[in-house]
Design a protein around this motif. Sequence first.
Motif, PDB file in Angstrom:
ATOM      1  N   LEU A   1       0.950  -0.905  -0.174  1.00  0.00           N
ATOM      2  CA  LEU A   1      -0.206  -0.052   0.180  1.00  0.00           C
ATOM      3  C   LEU A   1       0.748   1.152   0.258  1.00  0.00           C
ATOM      4  CD1 LEU A   1      -2.403  -0.870   2.465  1.00  0.00           C
ATOM      5  CD2 LEU A   1      -2.979  -1.346   0.400  1.00  0.00           C
ATOM      6  N   GLU A   2       0.630   2.468  -0.461  1.00  0.00           N
ATOM      7  CA  GLU A   2       1.255   3.629  -0.382  1.00  0.00           C
ATOM      8  C   GLU A   2       0.107   4.948  -0.157  1.00  0.00           C
ATOM      9  OE1 GLU A   2       4.702   3.786  -3.643  1.00  0.00           O
ATOM     10  OE2 GLU A   2       2.593   5.893  -4.400  1.00  0.00           O
ATOM     11  N   ASN A   3       0.057   5.341   0.159  1.00  0.00           N
ATOM     12  CA  ASN A   3      -0.882   6.600   0.433  1.00  0.00           C
ATOM     13  C   ASN A   3       0.577   7.842   1.173  1.00  0.00           C
ATOM     14  OD1 ASN A   3      -2.337   7.942   1.258  1.00  0.00           O
ATOM     15  ND2 ASN A   3      -2.757   7.163   2.889  1.00  0.00           N
ATOM     16  N   ARG A   4      -0.336   9.276   0.333  1.00  0.00           N
ATOM     17  CA  ARG A   4       0.496  10.388   0.460  1.00  0.00           C
ATOM     18  C   ARG A   4      -0.057  11.429   1.346  1.00  0.00           C
ATOM     19  NH1 ARG A   4       1.294   8.585  -4.601  1.00  0.00           N
ATOM     20  NH2 ARG A   4       3.372   9.271  -5.401  1.00  0.00           N
ATOM     21  N   PHE A   5      -0.093  11.832   2.040  1.00  0.00           N
ATOM     22  CA  PHE A   5       0.192  13.092   3.049  1.00  0.00           C
ATOM     23  C   PHE A   5       0.275  14.589   3.043  1.00  0.00           C
ATOM     24  CE2 PHE A   5      -0.071   8.740   5.201  1.00  0.00           C
ATOM     25  CZ  PHE A   5      -1.104   8.919   4.927  1.00  0.00           C
ATOM     26  N   ARG A   6      -0.403  15.744   2.556  1.00  0.00           N
ATOM     27  CA  ARG A   6       0.128  17.203   2.576  1.00  0.00           C
ATOM     28  C   ARG A   6       0.426  17.326   3.886  1.00  0.00           C
ATOM     29  NH1 ARG A   6      -1.111  22.045  -0.575  1.00  0.00           N
ATOM     30  NH2 ARG A   6       0.193  23.657  -0.421  1.00  0.00           N
ATOM     31  N   VAL A   7       1.823  17.821   3.984  1.00  0.00           N
ATOM     32  CA  VAL A   7       2.539  18.251   5.274  1.00  0.00           C
ATOM     33  C   VAL A   7       1.611  19.703   5.459  1.00  0.00           C
ATOM     34  CG1 VAL A   7       4.020  18.636   6.470  1.00  0.00           C
ATOM     35  CG2 VAL A   7       4.205  16.928   5.238  1.00  0.00           C
ATOM     36  N   GLN A   8       0.726  20.177   6.262  1.00  0.00           N
ATOM     37  CA  GLN A   8      -0.704  21.561   6.529  1.00  0.00           C
ATOM     38  C   GLN A   8       0.240  21.861   7.971  1.00  0.00           C
ATOM     39  OE1 GLN A   8      -2.476  22.849   4.229  1.00  0.00           O
ATOM     40  NE2 GLN A   8      -1.754  20.945   3.156  1.00  0.00           N
ATOM     41  N   PRO A   9      -0.175  23.360   8.628  1.00  0.00           N
ATOM     42  CA  PRO A   9       0.296  24.165   9.699  1.00  0.00           C
ATOM     43  C   PRO A   9       0.552  22.689  10.368  1.00  0.00           C
ATOM     44  CG  PRO A   9       0.082  25.431   7.830  1.00  0.00           C
ATOM     45  CD  PRO A   9      -0.919  24.062   7.141  1.00  0.00           C
ATOM     46  N   ASN A  10      -1.404  22.999  10.870  1.00  0.00           N
ATOM     47  CA  ASN A  10      -1.117  21.970  11.594  1.00  0.00           C
ATOM     48  C   ASN A  10      -0.545  20.424  11.991  1.00  0.00           C
ATOM     49  OD1 ASN A  10      -3.008  20.711  10.133  1.00  0.00           O
ATOM     50  ND2 ASN A  10      -4.452  20.393  10.902  1.00  0.00           N
ATOM     51  N   ASP A  11       0.221  19.799  11.111  1.00  0.00           N
ATOM     52  CA  ASP A  11       1.256  18.444  10.686  1.00  0.00           C
ATOM     53  C   ASP A  11       2.533  19.405  11.704  1.00  0.00           C
ATOM     54  OD1 ASP A  11      -1.150  17.145  10.311  1.00  0.00           O
ATOM     55  OD2 ASP A  11      -0.518  17.902   7.939  1.00  0.00           O
ATOM     56  N   ALA A  12       3.471  20.817  11.454  1.00  0.00           N
ATOM     57  CA  ALA A  12       4.748  20.957  11.509  1.00  0.00           C
ATOM     58  C   ALA A  12       4.470  21.559  13.031  1.00  0.00           C
ATOM     59  CB  ALA A  12       4.866  22.394  10.762  1.00  0.00           C
ATOM     60  N   ASN A  13       5.905  20.786  13.410  1.00  0.00           N
ATOM     61  CA  ASN A  13       6.787  21.626  14.851  1.00  0.00           C
ATOM     62  C   ASN A  13       7.429  22.641  14.098  1.00  0.00           C
ATOM     63  OD1 ASN A  13       8.914  21.465  13.227  1.00  0.00           O
ATOM     64  ND2 ASN A  13       9.812  19.333  13.954  1.00  0.00           N
ATOM     65  N   ASN A  14       8.203  23.148  15.824  1.00  0.00           N
ATOM     66  CA  ASN A  14       8.208  24.666  15.874  1.00  0.00           C
ATOM     67  C   ASN A  14       9.242  24.821  14.741  1.00  0.00           C
ATOM     68  OD1 ASN A  14       7.173  24.637  17.986  1.00  0.00           O
ATOM     69  ND2 ASN A  14       8.381  24.621  19.709  1.00  0.00           N
ATOM     70  N   VAL A  15       9.878  24.294  13.564  1.00  0.00           N
ATOM     71  CA  VAL A  15      11.072  24.082  12.686  1.00  0.00           C
ATOM     72  C   VAL A  15      10.774  24.538  11.373  1.00  0.00           C
ATOM     73  CG1 VAL A  15      12.980  24.318  14.378  1.00  0.00           C
ATOM     74  CG2 VAL A  15      11.696  22.461  12.944  1.00  0.00           C
ATOM     75  N   GLU A  16       8.746  24.191  11.243  1.00  0.00           N
ATOM     76  CA  GLU A  16       8.106  23.714   9.772  1.00  0.00           C
ATOM     77  C   GLU A  16       8.462  22.859   9.043  1.00  0.00           C
ATOM     78  OE1 GLU A  16       8.308  27.761   8.259  1.00  0.00           O
ATOM     79  OE2 GLU A  16       6.603  28.337  10.018  1.00  0.00           O
ATOM     80  N   THR A  17       8.325  22.049   9.987  1.00  0.00           N
ATOM     81  CA  THR A  17       8.889  20.504   9.298  1.00  0.00           C
ATOM     82  C   THR A  17       7.526  19.590   9.699  1.00  0.00           C
ATOM     83  OG1 THR A  17      10.472  19.840  10.451  1.00  0.00           O
ATOM     84  CG2 THR A  17      10.924  21.230   9.131  1.00  0.00           C
ATOM     85  N   LEU A  18       7.313  18.273   9.724  1.00  0.00           N
ATOM     86  CA  LEU A  18       6.644  17.268   9.747  1.00  0.00           C
ATOM     87  C   LEU A  18       6.481  17.351  11.210  1.00  0.00           C
ATOM     88  CD1 LEU A  18       3.864  15.546   9.065  1.00  0.00           C
ATOM     89  CD2 LEU A  18       5.438  14.147   8.359  1.00  0.00           C
TER      90      LEU A  18
END
Length: 145
Positions: free
Chosen positions: A9-26
């Motif tokens: 199986l394969e899936n994609r998830f767009r990294v949105q602001p509510n998914d990010a940490n303090n340095v704006e990464t997932l």
Amino acid sequence: MPSLSDTYLENRFRVQPNDANNVETLHGGNLMKWMDELGAMSAMRFSGETCVTAGVDDLSFHRPIPLGETALVDAYVYEAGRTSVKVRLRAWREDPRTGDTERTTGSSFTFVAVEADGTPVSVPELTVESDEEKRLQQEALDAES
């Protein structure tokens, strides 16, 4: 008997602001959740049963996934026990505009097949036949050592 390819199986998830940490990464916890969910689906496709997480092996984050990029996660069963299933999980960062990818994360999760009352139930044997299936299984086994 299900084959390794049947469980891929394969899936994609767009990294949105509510998914990010303090340095704006997932945030690593979000990626782990997405991996766990996809891994459980792969284990359930293999076993035909509800599967719950029993363990996570060496979950390492090698590269960040920036805000606005896509987390690409894949999963496949590479080993089966009596009631448990090992699923290889890998993640990449993907540029949604170009499709360019870079591997970020790899791990193996163990799931247990359970009945409605939570009692473990037997899983089928795994079939590994094609060269690609053998390559994927070997990659997962090599990652364990």
